[in-house]
Design a protein around this motif. Structure first.
Motif, PDB file in Angstrom:
ATOM      1  N   ASP A 139       0.854  -1.188   0.000  1.00  0.00           N
ATOM      2  CA  ASP A 139       0.000   0.000   0.000  1.00  0.00           C
ATOM      3  C   ASP A 139       0.885   1.232   0.000  1.00  0.00           C
ATOM      4  O   ASP A 139       1.822   1.326   0.808  1.00  0.00           O
ATOM      5  N   LYS A 140       0.611   2.145  -0.881  1.00  0.00           N
ATOM      6  CA  LYS A 140       1.383   3.382  -0.921  1.00  0.00           C
ATOM      7  C   LYS A 140       1.053   4.241   0.291  1.00  0.00           C
ATOM      8  O   LYS A 140      -0.107   4.348   0.698  1.00  0.00           O
ATOM      9  N   VAL A 141       2.068   4.846   0.874  1.00  0.00           N
ATOM     10  CA  VAL A 141       1.924   5.729   2.029  1.00  0.00           C
ATOM     11  C   VAL A 141       2.435   7.103   1.617  1.00  0.00           C
ATOM     12  O   VAL A 141       3.641   7.303   1.463  1.00  0.00           O
ATOM     13  N   GLY A 142       1.533   8.029   1.400  1.00  0.00           N
ATOM     14  CA  GLY A 142       1.927   9.346   0.932  1.00  0.00           C
ATOM     15  C   GLY A 142       2.575   9.240  -0.437  1.00  0.00           C
ATOM     16  O   GLY A 142       2.202   8.408  -1.264  1.00  0.00           O
ATOM     17  N   THR A 143       3.578  10.065  -0.687  1.00  0.00           N
ATOM     18  CA  THR A 143       4.276  10.033  -1.969  1.00  0.00           C
ATOM     19  C   THR A 143       5.652   9.386  -1.867  1.00  0.00           C
ATOM     20  O   THR A 143       6.324   9.187  -2.873  1.00  0.00           O
ATOM     21  N   ALA A 144       6.058   9.042  -0.653  1.00  0.00           N
ATOM     22  CA  ALA A 144       7.429   8.559  -0.466  1.00  0.00           C
ATOM     23  C   ALA A 144       7.542   7.209   0.204  1.00  0.00           C
ATOM     24  O   ALA A 144       8.651   6.717   0.406  1.00  0.00           O
ATOM     25  N   GLY A 145       6.443   6.596   0.571  1.00  0.00           N
ATOM     26  CA  GLY A 145       6.538   5.352   1.318  1.00  0.00           C
ATOM     27  C   GLY A 145       5.663   4.240   0.774  1.00  0.00           C
ATOM     28  O   GLY A 145       4.721   4.472   0.014  1.00  0.00           O
ATOM     29  N   VAL A 146       5.992   3.032   1.162  1.00  0.00           N
ATOM     30  CA  VAL A 146       5.207   1.845   0.815  1.00  0.00           C
ATOM     31  C   VAL A 146       5.097   0.981   2.066  1.00  0.00           C
ATOM     32  O   VAL A 146       6.100   0.716   2.736  1.00  0.00           O
ATOM     33  N   LEU A 147       3.879   0.573   2.386  1.00  0.00           N
ATOM     34  CA  LEU A 147       3.652  -0.326   3.511  1.00  0.00           C
ATOM     35  C   LEU A 147       3.529  -1.744   2.964  1.00  0.00           C
ATOM     36  O   LEU A 147       2.641  -2.028   2.158  1.00  0.00           O
ATOM     37  N   VAL A 148       4.440  -2.622   3.377  1.00  0.00           N
ATOM     38  CA  VAL A 148       4.417  -4.020   2.952  1.00  0.00           C
ATOM     39  C   VAL A 148       3.880  -4.856   4.111  1.00  0.00           C
ATOM     40  O   VAL A 148       4.417  -4.811   5.217  1.00  0.00           O
ATOM     41  N   THR A 149       2.827  -5.599   3.845  1.00  0.00           N
ATOM     42  CA  THR A 149       2.208  -6.461   4.858  1.00  0.00           C
ATOM     43  C   THR A 149       2.298  -7.904   4.379  1.00  0.00           C
ATOM     44  O   THR A 149       2.046  -8.185   3.208  1.00  0.00           O
ATOM     45  N   MET A 150       2.665  -8.812   5.262  1.00  0.00           N
ATOM     46  CA  MET A 150       2.728 -10.217   4.885  1.00  0.00           C
ATOM     47  C   MET A 150       2.461 -11.112   6.095  1.00  0.00           C
ATOM     48  O   MET A 150       2.673 -10.710   7.245  1.00  0.00           O
ATOM     49  N   CYS A 151       1.978 -12.312   5.808  1.00  0.00           N
ATOM     50  CA  CYS A 151       1.745 -13.300   6.854  1.00  0.00           C
ATOM     51  C   CYS A 151       2.995 -14.141   7.054  1.00  0.00           C
ATOM     52  O   CYS A 151       3.836 -14.283   6.150  1.00  0.00           O
ATOM     53  N   ARG A 152       3.079 -14.708   8.247  1.00  0.00           N
ATOM     54  CA  ARG A 152       4.204 -15.584   8.566  1.00  0.00           C
ATOM     55  C   ARG A 152       3.718 -16.875   9.220  1.00  0.00           C
ATOM     56  O   ARG A 152       2.843 -16.846  10.098  1.00  0.00           O
ATOM     57  N   ASP A 153       4.301 -17.996   8.807  1.00  0.00           N
ATOM     58  CA  ASP A 153       4.047 -19.304   9.417  1.00  0.00           C
ATOM     59  C   ASP A 153       5.376 -19.827   9.939  1.00  0.00           C
ATOM     60  O   ASP A 153       6.288 -20.117   9.175  1.00  0.00           O
ATOM     61  N   GLN A 154       5.497 -19.926  11.260  1.00  0.00           N
ATOM     62  CA  GLN A 154       6.747 -20.403  11.858  1.00  0.00           C
ATOM     63  C   GLN A 154       6.584 -21.773  12.505  1.00  0.00           C
ATOM     64  O   GLN A 154       7.348 -22.144  13.399  1.00  0.00           O
ATOM     65  N   SER A 155       5.581 -22.533  12.028  1.00  0.00           N
ATOM     66  CA  SER A 155       5.317 -23.841  12.635  1.00  0.00           C
ATOM     67  C   SER A 155       6.454 -24.836  12.400  1.00  0.00           C
ATOM     68  O   SER A 155       6.577 -25.830  13.130  1.00  0.00           O
ATOM     69  N   LYS A 156       7.274 -24.581  11.373  1.00  0.00           N
ATOM     70  CA  LYS A 156       8.408 -25.460  11.098  1.00  0.00           C
ATOM     71  C   LYS A 156       9.740 -24.738  11.305  1.00  0.00           C
ATOM     72  O   LYS A 156      10.774 -25.144  10.775  1.00  0.00           O
ATOM     73  N   PHE A 157       9.696 -23.663  12.073  1.00  0.00           N
ATOM     74  CA  PHE A 157      10.873 -22.847  12.375  1.00  0.00           C
ATOM     75  C   PHE A 157      11.228 -23.077  13.838  1.00  0.00           C
ATOM     76  O   PHE A 157      10.410 -22.824  14.723  1.00  0.00           O
ATOM     77  N   TYR A 158      12.412 -23.615  14.106  1.00  0.00           N
ATOM     78  CA  TYR A 158      12.753 -24.047  15.453  1.00  0.00           C
ATOM     79  C   TYR A 158      14.047 -23.397  15.956  1.00  0.00           C
ATOM     80  O   TYR A 158      14.829 -22.855  15.200  1.00  0.00           O
ATOM     81  N   GLY A 159      14.249 -23.523  17.266  1.00  0.00           N
ATOM     82  CA  GLY A 159      15.472 -23.043  17.875  1.00  0.00           C
ATOM     83  C   GLY A 159      16.426 -24.188  18.169  1.00  0.00           C
ATOM     84  O   GLY A 159      16.000 -25.292  18.483  1.00  0.00           O
ATOM     85  N   LYS A 160      17.699 -23.911  18.041  1.00  0.00           N
ATOM     86  CA  LYS A 160      18.716 -24.914  18.367  1.00  0.00           C
ATOM     87  C   LYS A 160      19.767 -24.283  19.264  1.00  0.00           C
ATOM     88  O   LYS A 160      20.288 -23.213  18.971  1.00  0.00           O
ATOM     89  N   ASN A 161      20.056 -24.935  20.365  1.00  0.00           N
ATOM     90  CA  ASN A 161      21.057 -24.434  21.304  1.00  0.00           C
ATOM     91  C   ASN A 161      22.440 -24.506  20.660  1.00  0.00           C
ATOM     92  O   ASN A 161      22.828 -25.548  20.130  1.00  0.00           O
ATOM     93  N   VAL A 162      23.163 -23.395  20.706  1.00  0.00           N
ATOM     94  CA  VAL A 162      24.454 -23.352  20.021  1.00  0.00           C
ATOM     95  C   VAL A 162      25.506 -24.206  20.723  1.00  0.00           C
ATOM     96  O   VAL A 162      26.505 -24.596  20.102  1.00  0.00           O
ATOM     97  N   ASP A 163      25.319 -24.504  21.996  1.00  0.00           N
ATOM     98  CA  ASP A 163      26.288 -25.320  22.735  1.00  0.00           C
ATOM     99  C   ASP A 163      25.982 -26.807  22.620  1.00  0.00           C
ATOM    100  O   ASP A 163      26.865 -27.616  22.329  1.00  0.00           O
ATOM    101  N   THR A 164      24.717 -27.169  22.848  1.00  0.00           N
ATOM    102  CA  THR A 164      24.344 -28.585  22.849  1.00  0.00           C
ATOM    103  C   THR A 164      23.827 -29.073  21.498  1.00  0.00           C
ATOM    104  O   THR A 164      23.731 -30.275  21.281  1.00  0.00           O
TER     105      THR A 164
END
Length: 210
Positions: A139-164
Motif C-alpha cells: 500500500d502506498k503511504v503518501g508520496t514517499a513510502g510503501v507499507l508491505v504487509t505479509m503473513c508468517r508461518d513459523q510452525s516449522k521454524f525451530y530453535g537450536k542451542n548453540v552449545d548442545t
C-alpha cells in the motif's frame, strides 16, 4: 486493524524524519527458538555493495507471494523480504552488529533487528527449519513510502542451542501465525534502495492460517 491504522497515520511524520526518530511500537519477537549448525559470514559481499544474506543449509526462509505489477511496489516488497533474510542471517551468524540488517533497516527497524538478534545470542539459540512468509500486499503511504504487509508461518521454524545443538521443537498452534507490517522508504542519495524504517508484528493472527 488498529496497529496498521497507527502505522499508516504516523507514516508521513516518519518518512520526513532522518530515519532515527519515532517510537518503536513493535514488541513481538521473531518467535520460534533459533538454530542453524553452521554460521554464515557476517561480512558484506562485494556484489554491488550489498551484504551477504547466505544462510546455513538447515535453515530456509521462503517467500510465497507474487511480485506487484508496479515496479516501485515490487522493489519495496523485495527489500522487505531482504530485511527478513537479514534478520535470520544475523541470528545464524550470532552477530547483533551484523551489517546485513543495518543495510536494509533504518531507525526503529534497525534497532528492532539488533534487539531480536541479541536476544537469540544472549540465550544461546540459533535458527533452523523453515521460516515461511506469504500473502504479501503493498500500500502506498503518501508520496514517499510503501507499507508491505505479509503473513508468517513459523510452525516449522525451530530453535537450536548453540552449545548442545539440541533443537527445541514446538507443537503447531495459533502462536505460529503472525502478520508483519514493514514501512519502507527510499533514503536520499546515490543508493536509492528501499529500506525498512519501521516494523510491527502482530501475533496469533487467525487470518494468516493456511
Amino acid at each position: 486493524m488498529p496497529i496498521v491504522a497507527t502505522l499508516v497515520a504516523s507514516a508521513t511524520l516518519l518518512l520526513t524524519a532522518c530515519g532515527s526518530g519515532g517510537s518503536d511500537d513493535s514488541s513481538d519477537k521473531i518467535e520460534g527458538a533459533g538454530q542453524g549448525s553452521s554460521k554464515p559470514s557476517p561480512s558484506a559481499s562485494a556484489n554491488g555493495g550489498t551484504p551477504d544474506l547466505a544462510l546455513p543449509k538447515d535453515l530456509k526462509v521462503e517467500f510465497g507471494s507474487s511480485k506487484p505489477s508496479d515496479p516501485r511496489d515490487a522493489a519495496a516488497q523485495e527489500n522487505a523480504e531482504n530485511y527478513i533474510r537479514a534478520l535470520n542471517h544475523g541470528i545464524t551468524a550470532q552477530d547483533p552488529e551484523d551489517p546485513a540488517y543495518q543495510f536494509y533497516g533504518l531507525g526503529n527497524a534497525a534497532r528492532y533487528a539488533r534487539e531480536q538478534i541479541k536476544s537469540w545470542v544472549d540465550d544461546k539459540w540459533t535458527a533452523t527449519g523453515t521460516d515461511s512468509y506469504y500473502r504479501a500486499k503493498t500500500d502506498k503511504v503518501g508520496t514517499a513510502g510503501v507499507l508491505v504487509t505479509m503473513c508468517r508461518d513459523q510452525s516449522k521454524f525451530y530453535g537450536k542451542n548453540v552449545d548442545t545443538e539440541k533443537i527445541r521443537y514446538t507443537k503447531p498452534s495459533l502462536d505460529d501465525y503472525q502478520e508483519f507490517r514493514l514501512l519502507m522508504k527510499q533514503p536520499k542519495g546515490e543508493q536509492k534502495i528501499w529500506k525498512v524504517l519501521q516494523i510491527e508484528v502482530e501475533g496469533r493472527v487467525k487470518e494468516c492460517r493456511r
